[in-house]
Design a protein around this motif. Structure first.
Motif, PDB file in Angstrom:
ATOM      1  N   UNK A  86       5.525  49.877  -3.359  1.00 50.18           N
ATOM      2  CA  UNK A  86       4.504  50.220  -4.357  1.00 50.18           C
ATOM      3  C   UNK A  86       4.478  49.176  -5.464  1.00 50.18           C
ATOM      4  N   UNK A  87       5.638  48.796  -5.981  1.00 47.68           N
ATOM      5  CA  UNK A  87       5.661  47.811  -7.057  1.00 47.68           C
ATOM      6  C   UNK A  87       5.177  46.445  -6.591  1.00 47.68           C
ATOM      7  N   UNK A  88       5.479  46.086  -5.351  1.00 43.36           N
ATOM      8  CA  UNK A  88       5.023  44.799  -4.822  1.00 43.36           C
ATOM      9  C   UNK A  88       3.509  44.778  -4.585  1.00 43.36           C
ATOM     10  N   UNK A  89       2.939  45.918  -4.237  1.00 40.03           N
ATOM     11  CA  UNK A  89       1.525  45.976  -3.873  1.00 40.03           C
ATOM     12  C   UNK A  89       0.621  46.475  -4.996  1.00 40.03           C
TER      13      UNK A  89
ATOM     14  N   UNK B 222      -3.292  54.701  -6.549  1.00 40.84           N
ATOM     15  CA  UNK B 222      -3.921  54.233  -5.306  1.00 40.84           C
ATOM     16  C   UNK B 222      -2.890  53.517  -4.436  1.00 40.84           C
ATOM     17  N   UNK B 223      -2.015  52.743  -5.047  1.00 36.84           N
ATOM     18  CA  UNK B 223      -0.958  52.070  -4.296  1.00 36.84           C
ATOM     19  C   UNK B 223      -0.001  53.090  -3.691  1.00 36.84           C
ATOM     20  N   UNK B 224       0.356  54.110  -4.465  1.00 36.36           N
ATOM     21  CA  UNK B 224       1.264  55.160  -3.972  1.00 36.36           C
ATOM     22  C   UNK B 224       0.638  55.872  -2.772  1.00 36.36           C
TER      23      UNK B 224
ATOM     24  N   UNK C 148       0.825  56.934   2.954  1.00 34.65           N
ATOM     25  CA  UNK C 148       0.183  57.063   4.253  1.00 34.65           C
ATOM     26  C   UNK C 148       0.849  56.221   5.322  1.00 34.65           C
ATOM     27  N   UNK C 149       1.406  55.093   4.912  1.00 37.52           N
ATOM     28  CA  UNK C 149       2.049  54.205   5.862  1.00 37.52           C
ATOM     29  C   UNK C 149       3.419  54.714   6.304  1.00 37.52           C
TER      30      UNK C 149
END
Length: 41
Positions: free
Chosen positions: A19-22, A31-33, A38-39
């Motif tokens: 999450x922090x990288x993306x 939105x990142x979370x 989902x992945x």
């Protein structure tokens, strides 16, 4: 009675790092979370 965690501590740590990288690729941290969640299931 306690329920065992769904994910191991290693998987949770990796998800947080992902999450922090993306986070710059998404309009918000939430939105990142959602995307990372989902992945990993």
């Amino acid at each position: 009675m306690r329920k065992s965690p769904k994910f191991s501590p290693e998987v949770m740590e990796r998800a947080v790092r992902m999450v922090f990288d993306a986070k710059d690729q998404y309009p918000s941290q939430w939105a990142a979370i959602e995307s990372i969640a989902g992945k990993i299931g």
